[in-house]
Enzyme design. Sequence first.
Site, mmCIF file in Angstrom:
data_model
loop_
_atom_site.group_PDB
_atom_site.id
_atom_site.type_symbol
_atom_site.label_atom_id
_atom_site.label_comp_id
_atom_site.label_asym_id
_atom_site.label_seq_id
_atom_site.Cartn_x
_atom_site.Cartn_y
_atom_site.Cartn_z
ATOM 1 N N SER A 122 4.122 6.621 9.897
ATOM 2 C CA SER A 122 4.975 5.943 8.923
ATOM 3 C C SER A 122 5.135 6.821 7.694
ATOM 4 C CB SER A 122 4.340 4.606 8.511
ATOM 5 O OG SER A 122 5.016 4.019 7.416
ATOM 6 N N TYR B 40 -2.145 -1.748 6.331
ATOM 7 C CA TYR B 40 -1.156 -1.058 7.163
ATOM 8 C C TYR B 40 -0.969 0.373 6.682
ATOM 9 C CZ TYR B 40 3.314 0.195 9.286
ATOM 10 O OH TYR B 40 4.301 0.842 9.983
#
Length: 243
Positions: free
Chosen positions: A135, A148
């Site tokens: 990410s 996350y």
Amino acid sequence: MKITGNKILITGGASGIGLGLTERFIRENNTVIICGRRESALQEVVDKFPAVITRVCDLSVEAERIELFNWVSDNHSDLNVLVNNAGIQQWMTIADTDFFQRAKVEITTNIEAPIHLTSLFINLKSLNTIINVTSGLSFVPFTKVPVYSATKAFFHSFTLSAQHLLKSKNIEVIEMVPPALNTDLGGIGLHDAAPPVSDFIASVFQQLKEGKSQLTFGFSEAMVKASPEDLKNAFNRLNVNQG
């Protein structure tokens, strides 16, 4: 990585980025296997793409990860690409009463599962490529999703090590670094204003054709290239009025 003629396992391949990859890899004449927790979601993909092979699997459960590998070994021993795509995103704060329980689920799905799958699937003699989906938040955290962001930073670091460590086995490790995209990751509607998955898929496939080992797009491209000062400024912009 060659673009056609592969047999590919995509975890979380029934929605979001995973579904986008499934569609494109099929279009490029690959055999695609997808796994996920919900049989109904997998069936929806098959209804649209009958050639897709599916397997119900809860990757948060160690025994089911082992069962997935054994099933592939027995039935698809020519599998040569593993895409570690499945992940979850929890919007929460450290002060939430259920924070730790939710964090454990996120850590299991986003870290433990792909590491375990990697250690299993490198035993397939045919495996020559692993794609890890990290990410843009690997490089600068968004504090609404603190765990996350941290799991993706971990997975980015692990991917760099895997690229080095698996050279001796002739396994190419590719990092796919998406920004926020218009998916239901984290919750329905949270990313409606983000770029479409189709634009991201088109970009990363062009980068695959160019032989790149780190695939970026938009925000994630900027974060990969950012200086320490740029990252600090990006953190402040992302997290203004947070906390």
